[in-house]
Design an enzyme around this catalytic site. Structure first.
Site, PDB file in Angstrom:
ATOM      1  N   THR A   1      -4.830 -15.192  44.059  1.00 43.32           N
ATOM      2  CA  THR A   1      -3.716 -15.736  43.235  1.00 43.32           C
ATOM      3  C   THR A   1      -2.813 -16.747  43.863  1.00 43.32           C
ATOM      4  O   THR A   1      -2.142 -17.477  43.289  1.00 43.32           O
ATOM      5  CB  THR A   1      -2.797 -14.188  42.731  1.00 43.32           C
ATOM      6  OG1 THR A   1      -3.737 -13.485  42.059  1.00 43.32           O
ATOM      7  CG2 THR A   1      -1.752 -14.658  42.017  1.00 43.32           C
TER       8      THR A   1
ATOM      9  N   SER B   1     -10.727 -12.189  44.705  1.00 45.23           N
ATOM     10  CA  SER B   1     -11.221 -11.596  45.680  1.00 45.23           C
ATOM     11  C   SER B   1     -12.150 -10.474  45.017  1.00 45.23           C
ATOM     12  O   SER B   1     -13.164  -9.867  46.048  1.00 45.23           O
ATOM     13  CB  SER B   1     -10.020 -11.066  46.315  1.00 45.23           C
ATOM     14  OG  SER B   1      -9.253 -10.050  46.000  1.00 45.23           O
TER      15      SER B   1
ATOM     16  N   THR C   1      -5.281 -10.554  46.639  1.00 42.08           N
ATOM     17  CA  THR C   1      -4.711  -9.634  47.079  1.00 42.08           C
ATOM     18  C   THR C   1      -5.390  -8.030  46.420  1.00 42.08           C
ATOM     19  O   THR C   1      -5.494  -7.145  47.060  1.00 42.08           O
ATOM     20  CB  THR C   1      -3.379  -9.106  46.510  1.00 42.08           C
ATOM     21  OG1 THR C   1      -3.424  -9.183  45.165  1.00 42.08           O
ATOM     22  CG2 THR C   1      -2.346 -10.216  46.830  1.00 42.08           C
ATOM     23  N   ASP C   2      -6.431  -8.394  45.354  1.00 40.95           N
ATOM     24  CA  ASP C   2      -6.982  -7.218  44.979  1.00 40.95           C
ATOM     25  C   ASP C   2      -7.840  -6.610  45.840  1.00 40.95           C
ATOM     26  O   ASP C   2      -8.126  -5.231  45.954  1.00 40.95           O
ATOM     27  CB  ASP C   2      -7.997  -7.572  43.588  1.00 40.95           C
ATOM     28  CG  ASP C   2      -7.098  -7.993  42.535  1.00 40.95           C
ATOM     29  OD1 ASP C   2      -5.930  -7.548  42.420  1.00 40.95           O
ATOM     30  OD2 ASP C   2      -7.684  -8.398  41.412  1.00 40.95           O
TER      31      ASP C   2
HETATM   32  N1  ASP Z   1      -7.343 -11.180  41.255  1.00 40.57           N
HETATM   33  C1  ASP Z   1      -6.383 -11.913  42.295  1.00 40.57           C
HETATM   34  C2  ASP Z   1      -7.549 -11.826  43.427  1.00 40.57           C
HETATM   35  O1  ASP Z   1      -7.323 -10.600  44.096  1.00 40.57           O
HETATM   36  C3  ASP Z   1      -5.304 -10.994  42.465  1.00 40.57           C
HETATM   37  C4  ASP Z   1      -4.534 -11.572  43.581  1.00 40.57           C
HETATM   38  O2  ASP Z   1      -4.872 -12.410  44.296  1.00 40.57           O
HETATM   39  O3  ASP Z   1      -3.496 -11.126  43.594  1.00 40.57           O
HETATM   40  O4  ASP Z   1      -8.202 -12.689  43.675  1.00 40.57           O
END
Ligand code: ASP
Length: 331
Positions: free
Chosen positions: A17, A63, A96-97
């Site tokens: 993100t 991710s 973050t995932d």
């Molecule tokens: N879907 C995103 C990821 O993990 C979420 C994020 O980065 O907050 O790539």
């Protein structure tokens, strides 16, 4: 007065993100990873006063798309960068995932006491009050600091410094999503000042026995979630698919329910190692008398997704549940 040269920090982009944009400033989901690490960097000219930066795009994905092969590639790249005396620290931008999975993998496989800091954002870079730029600024500040040496891989989100071993994503949308329920934060950054409160007590980086130099693949491990009315079919399917390990996201204190017992029996017959973790989100899973009979490994305080990372690395070294238990006790 002579000025000391600025520390040299390498920035590795992997997507997420923090590198994503959406259709409008008020759209906080349905975004796409569009931005390169260089673009993220040009948005923060203040960084030029913090470190001498070199950046490189390792991959650019959300991710959930990160595979074992990508983890191995990233660890190899970071080990190579840090073995260069001209590099003082590394920052990795990441979705973050699954950030906690990559962070824990690197915590176990990076062979350096130099700072490795992982950073992401909960809001896309196109959003009002995007959290990415300040997170990235703070992550570079941390990676450039002597204060960050020797604590293992660190995660910087929302001004908080966390240990890779302890931290987990706990909220689907809010910027303060990363928490370490039982162990707390290692420190925080405010107004450009780094405060370190404590250091992790589990083994990591330079004390880790796991070495992935030249490793091309890792043993396959599944996670099976326990719940009311659970059947055996997921265990049967995993074993049939050839997994070498199963992490059971068990209920409560890693409870050995009827489905866990039957699944563990099947796994034992198929020479598949099972780890009992818990789906509750915090706390240590106690060892149980039944563990010996079923040759189960108790997962300590690792959540199922981190237990999977340690089980893959452990299975790369041994298939013996007792030796694997000793890894779970120490890492
Ligand atoms: N879907 C995103 C990821 O993990 C979420 C994020 O980065 O907050 O790539």
């Amino acid at each position: 007065m002579t000025m000391l040269p600025l520390p040299r920090v390498v920035l590795l982009g992997t997507g997420g993100t923090i590198a994503a944009t959406a259709g409008s400033a008020t759209t906080l989901n349905d975004y796409t990873v569009t931005q390169s690490i260089d673009t993220l960097l040009t948005a923060i000219p203040e960084l030029n006063a913090v470190a001498r930066l070199r950046c490189s795009q390792v991959f650019n994905v959300e991710s959930h798309a990160i595979t074992n092969k990508m983890l191995l590639k990233l660890a190899g790249r970071i080990n190579k960068e840090l073995s260069d005396p001209a590099v003082d620290g590394v920052v990795i931008t990441h979705g973050t995932d699954t950030l906690e999975e990559t962070a824990y993998f690197l915590n176990l496989t990076i062979k350096s006491h130099k700072p490795v800091v992982m950073v992401g954002a909960m809001r896309p870079s196109s959003a009002l009050s995007a959290d990415g730029p300040l997170n990235l600024f703070n992550a570079v500040l941390l990676a450039a600091s002597k204060k960050a040496h020797g604590h293992g891989v660190l995660v910087l989100m929302n001004d908080q410094i966390s240990a890779a071993r302890y931290t987990s994503k706990t909220h689907s949308t809010q910027p303060d999503s990363f928490r370490s329920h039982d162990q707390g934060y290692l420190g925080q950054i405010h107004n450009g000042k780094i405060h370190i409160f404590q250091t992790p007590t589990t083994r990591h980086t330079t004390q880790s026995e796991f070495d992935v130099t030249g490793v091309k693949s890792l043993p396959s491990v599944d996670i099976i979630y326990d719940h009311q009315n659970a059947g055996l079919h997921l265990y049967e399917a995993s074993i049939k698919a050839g997994v070498q390990g199963i992490v059971i996201a068990a209920t409560g204190n890693g409870s050995i329910s009827t489905s866990v017992k039957k699944g563990a029996h099947l796994a034992l017959k198929g020479n598949v190692v099972c780890v009992r973790s818990t789906r509750v989100g915090s706390g240590v899973v106690s060892e149980s008398k039944t563990d010996n009979k079923l040759r189960l490994v108790s997962g300590n305080s690792l959540n199922p997704q981190k237990a999977r990372i340690l089980l893959m690395l452990a299975l790369h070294n041994t298939r013996d549940p007792q030796s694997i238990q000793s890894y779970f006790d120490r890492y």
